[in-house]
Design a protein around this motif. Structure first.
Motif, PDB file in Angstrom:
ATOM      1  N   ASP A 130      36.674  43.587  44.671  1.00 47.96           N
ATOM      2  CA  ASP A 130      35.357  43.002  44.890  1.00 47.96           C
ATOM      3  C   ASP A 130      34.936  42.192  43.667  1.00 47.96           C
ATOM      4  OD1 ASP A 130      34.678  44.896  43.003  1.00 47.96           O
ATOM      5  OD2 ASP A 130      33.611  46.195  44.391  1.00 47.96           O
ATOM      6  N   GLN A 131      33.732  41.629  43.722  1.00 42.50           N
ATOM      7  CA  GLN A 131      33.267  40.759  42.641  1.00 42.50           C
ATOM      8  C   GLN A 131      33.208  41.493  41.310  1.00 42.50           C
ATOM      9  OE1 GLN A 131      29.762  41.029  41.360  1.00 42.50           O
ATOM     10  NE2 GLN A 131      30.285  39.543  39.778  1.00 42.50           N
ATOM     11  N   LEU A 132      32.755  42.743  41.311  1.00 46.00           N
ATOM     12  CA  LEU A 132      32.641  43.512  40.080  1.00 46.00           C
ATOM     13  C   LEU A 132      34.017  43.861  39.522  1.00 46.00           C
ATOM     14  CD1 LEU A 132      30.743  44.829  38.064  1.00 46.00           C
ATOM     15  CD2 LEU A 132      30.745  46.893  39.499  1.00 46.00           C
ATOM     16  N   THR A 133      34.967  44.166  40.395  1.00 47.13           N
ATOM     17  CA  THR A 133      36.325  44.459  39.950  1.00 47.13           C
ATOM     18  C   THR A 133      36.931  43.266  39.226  1.00 47.13           C
ATOM     19  OG1 THR A 133      36.692  46.047  41.741  1.00 47.13           O
ATOM     20  CG2 THR A 133      38.637  45.087  40.723  1.00 47.13           C
ATOM     21  N   CYS A 134      36.764  42.066  39.791  1.00 50.02           N
ATOM     22  CA  CYS A 134      37.286  40.851  39.155  1.00 50.02           C
ATOM     23  C   CYS A 134      36.638  40.632  37.791  1.00 50.02           C
ATOM     24  CB  CYS A 134      37.052  39.651  40.056  1.00 50.02           C
ATOM     25  SG  CYS A 134      38.000  39.688  41.599  1.00 50.02           S
ATOM     26  N   LYS A 135      35.347  40.867  37.711  1.00 46.84           N
ATOM     27  CA  LYS A 135      34.636  40.718  36.438  1.00 46.84           C
ATOM     28  C   LYS A 135      35.177  41.687  35.398  1.00 46.84           C
ATOM     29  CE  LYS A 135      29.986  41.003  34.436  1.00 46.84           C
ATOM     30  NZ  LYS A 135      28.551  41.269  34.735  1.00 46.84           N
ATOM     31  N   ASN A 136      35.422  42.926  35.800  1.00 44.59           N
ATOM     32  CA  ASN A 136      35.936  43.928  34.872  1.00 44.59           C
ATOM     33  C   ASN A 136      37.358  43.616  34.424  1.00 44.59           C
ATOM     34  OD1 ASN A 136      33.536  45.380  35.041  1.00 44.59           O
ATOM     35  ND2 ASN A 136      34.277  46.713  36.684  1.00 44.59           N
ATOM     36  N   ILE A 137      38.179  43.108  35.331  1.00 38.66           N
ATOM     37  CA  ILE A 137      39.550  42.745  34.971  1.00 38.66           C
ATOM     38  C   ILE A 137      39.551  41.605  33.960  1.00 38.66           C
ATOM     39  CG2 ILE A 137      41.678  41.709  35.848  1.00 38.66           C
ATOM     40  CD1 ILE A 137      41.347  43.344  38.368  1.00 38.66           C
ATOM     41  N   ARG A 138      38.677  40.634  34.161  1.00 38.15           N
ATOM     42  CA  ARG A 138      38.596  39.539  33.191  1.00 38.15           C
ATOM     43  C   ARG A 138      38.162  40.063  31.823  1.00 38.15           C
ATOM     44  NH1 ARG A 138      36.870  36.531  37.854  1.00 38.15           N
ATOM     45  NH2 ARG A 138      34.692  37.083  37.499  1.00 38.15           N
ATOM     46  N   GLY A 139      37.261  41.045  31.819  1.00 36.04           N
ATOM     47  CA  GLY A 139      36.861  41.643  30.553  1.00 36.04           C
ATOM     48  C   GLY A 139      38.017  42.348  29.864  1.00 36.04           C
ATOM     49  N   ALA A 140      38.843  43.049  30.638  1.00 41.10           N
ATOM     50  CA  ALA A 140      40.012  43.717  30.071  1.00 41.10           C
ATOM     51  C   ALA A 140      41.003  42.707  29.499  1.00 41.10           C
ATOM     52  CB  ALA A 140      40.679  44.576  31.146  1.00 41.10           C
ATOM     53  N   LYS A 141      41.199  41.616  30.183  1.00 43.85           N
ATOM     54  CA  LYS A 141      42.132  40.591  29.708  1.00 43.85           C
ATOM     55  C   LYS A 141      41.614  39.906  28.443  1.00 43.85           C
ATOM     56  CE  LYS A 141      43.931  38.003  33.038  1.00 43.85           C
ATOM     57  NZ  LYS A 141      44.005  37.222  34.291  1.00 43.85           N
ATOM     58  N   ARG A 142      40.292  39.732  28.356  1.00 48.43           N
ATOM     59  CA  ARG A 142      39.733  39.144  27.134  1.00 48.43           C
ATOM     60  C   ARG A 142      39.928  40.069  25.935  1.00 48.43           C
ATOM     61  NH1 ARG A 142      35.558  37.307  30.654  1.00 48.43           N
ATOM     62  NH2 ARG A 142      34.332  39.186  30.196  1.00 48.43           N
ATOM     63  N   LEU A 143      39.831  41.368  26.164  1.00 48.03           N
ATOM     64  CA  LEU A 143      40.009  42.330  25.083  1.00 48.03           C
ATOM     65  C   LEU A 143      41.449  42.350  24.582  1.00 48.03           C
ATOM     66  CD1 LEU A 143      38.373  44.460  23.501  1.00 48.03           C
ATOM     67  CD2 LEU A 143      39.188  46.167  25.137  1.00 48.03           C
ATOM     68  N   ARG A 144      42.399  42.060  25.446  1.00 46.99           N
ATOM     69  CA  ARG A 144      43.824  42.056  25.088  1.00 46.99           C
ATOM     70  C   ARG A 144      44.351  40.651  24.817  1.00 46.99           C
ATOM     71  NH1 ARG A 144      47.141  46.356  26.506  1.00 46.99           N
ATOM     72  NH2 ARG A 144      46.055  48.332  26.102  1.00 46.99           N
ATOM     73  N   PHE A 145      43.469  39.685  24.678  1.00 49.18           N
ATOM     74  CA  PHE A 145      43.899  38.285  24.586  1.00 49.18           C
ATOM     75  C   PHE A 145      44.781  38.019  23.365  1.00 49.18           C
ATOM     76  CE2 PHE A 145      43.160  33.813  23.324  1.00 49.18           C
ATOM     77  CZ  PHE A 145      43.628  33.190  24.471  1.00 49.18           C
ATOM     78  N   THR A 146      44.585  38.742  22.281  1.00 45.99           N
ATOM     79  CA  THR A 146      45.322  38.479  21.040  1.00 45.99           C
ATOM     80  C   THR A 146      46.692  39.136  21.003  1.00 45.99           C
ATOM     81  OG1 THR A 146      44.202  40.353  19.998  1.00 45.99           O
ATOM     82  CG2 THR A 146      43.196  38.172  19.728  1.00 45.99           C
TER      83      THR A 146
END
Length: 374
Positions: A130-146
């Protein structure tokens, strides 16, 4: 407290035939500048919606009006003719994690990676939620971006919002706009009381009841529009059908109904007459056709048309102040047109539904299946 996070692995029924294993190829596309025309419905989308509306009107004419029942062989509730096969689903272990936390979403993605035995080498994964799941996944990917390793960086996960919660949001827009006052003829508020639909409300808390009620209300409005077109008072009244080429006549009448009642104003209606009731019912038919087309595209698993409906509803989300789904719809279009590699674009276009029976019209959104497992 036990947090039940359900995870499903869905078989890809329409794979990308040129899938590459080179991660550099997978990652090389980058987002380019887009304009508003890239986000809005195209002329081809308009033509497709018009043809679907016309096909549905023809089906209503032959299934609901006695004088045209003998023409049913020339109609179908859908114009889709796509190959079908049952979907294979493999439930994974339920996780006791809180999906609202970034660390938990990282754990969920890493569990997917482990369960699919992708501990080394490049791979890609289409993730639907759902919309919230996608938002949370993007947050996880931003945290691991480096992170240097693509696997730990989570760059292999390509998230997209599912069609069930999207449909629910669309139904909410329709209901809020068409609810009206209890004294307004044909409004959802008035029809709810007449039909004793106690579980239907303006906030659309019960999707199943609200979806059924709105679909039936739209069908009733459409039948009234067809009665007006033929100048009759009820569906049982006689309509003179020509004996020569009746199928052509039926298509012409359906096209006239769509044009006069939805696309343009009735030619017999005075332009200077500001009739709010007439305007409301034309809006009802327009919103009803948009919602009906979306439901039809999902049932018959037409991925490109489903994505076209996202473009239409993007406009209405903005107008209704539903900014979360407006941003999600805009982000989806940007990903499809400028960011995702071709294989991910194909996966998220042609594999947006499941069909547990393999029968025509049995398609369901992936995120709805996940809700059923919950």
């Amino acid at each position: 407290m036990w947090n039940m996070t359900t995870r499903l692995v869905i078989q890809v029924r329409q794979p990308y035939t040129q899938m590459t294993q080179d991660e550099q190829t997978v990652q090389k596309r980058r987002r380019k500048d887009l304009t508003e025309t890239d986000m809005m419905p195209t002329a081809e989308d308009d033509k497709s919606c018009f043809e679907k509306a016309k096909a549905y009107v023809m089906w209503i004419m032959t299934s609901k009006f006695q004088s045209m029942a003998h023409l049913a062989t020339f109609t179908s509730p859908s114009i889709h003719c796509l190959p079908l096969q049952p979907t294979q689903v493999a439930p994974l272990e339920i996780l006791d994690v809180d999906e609202g936390k970034t660390d938990s979403n990282i754990a969920i993605l890493e569990a997917f990676q482990k369960d699919t035995n992708k501990s080394a080498g490049p791979f890609v994964q289409a993730v639907v939620g759902d919309q919230l799941t996608c938002k949370n996944i993007r947050g996880a990917k931003r945290l691991r971006f480096t992170e240097r390793n693509p696997l730990t960086r989570l760059s292999w996960a390509y998230e997209t919002p599912g069609n069930f919660h999207f449909t629910w949001a669309c139904l909410g827009v329709c209901t809020e706009y068409l609810w009206g006052a209890e004294t307004m003829k044909g409004s959802l508020s008035q029809l709810k009381d007449i039909c004793y639909r106690a579980q239907v409300d303006k906030a659309v808390k019960n999707f199943r009841q609200s979806d059924e009620f709105f679909t039936q209300a739209f069908e009733a409005h459409l039948c009234a529009a067809i009665c007006h077109h033929f100048a009759i008072r009820s569906r049982s009244d006689t309509i003179i059908v020509p004996s020569t080429k009746p199928e052509d006549w039926l298509e012409e009448q359906a096209e006239a109904v769509v044009k006069n009642c939805i696309v343009v104003k009735d030619p017999d209606y005075p332009e200077d007459n500001d009739d709010q009731l007439y305007t409301f019912h034309r809006a009802f038919l327009y919103m009803g056709f948009l919602y009906n087309n979306l439901r039809d595209d999902i049932r018959y698993e037409d991925g490109p048309r489903i994505l076209a409906m996202w473009r239409y509803w993007l406009i209405h989300f903005v107008g209704a102040g539903r900014h979360n789904y407006a941003r999600e719809a805009a982000n989806l279009q940007a990903n499809l047109k400028a960011d995702w590699p071709e294989e991910i674009k194909h996966l998220h276009t042609h594999n947006r539904t499941v069909n547990m029976t393999g029968k025509a019209g049995g398609g369901k959104p992936i995120d709805m299946l996940n809700e059923h497992y919950n």
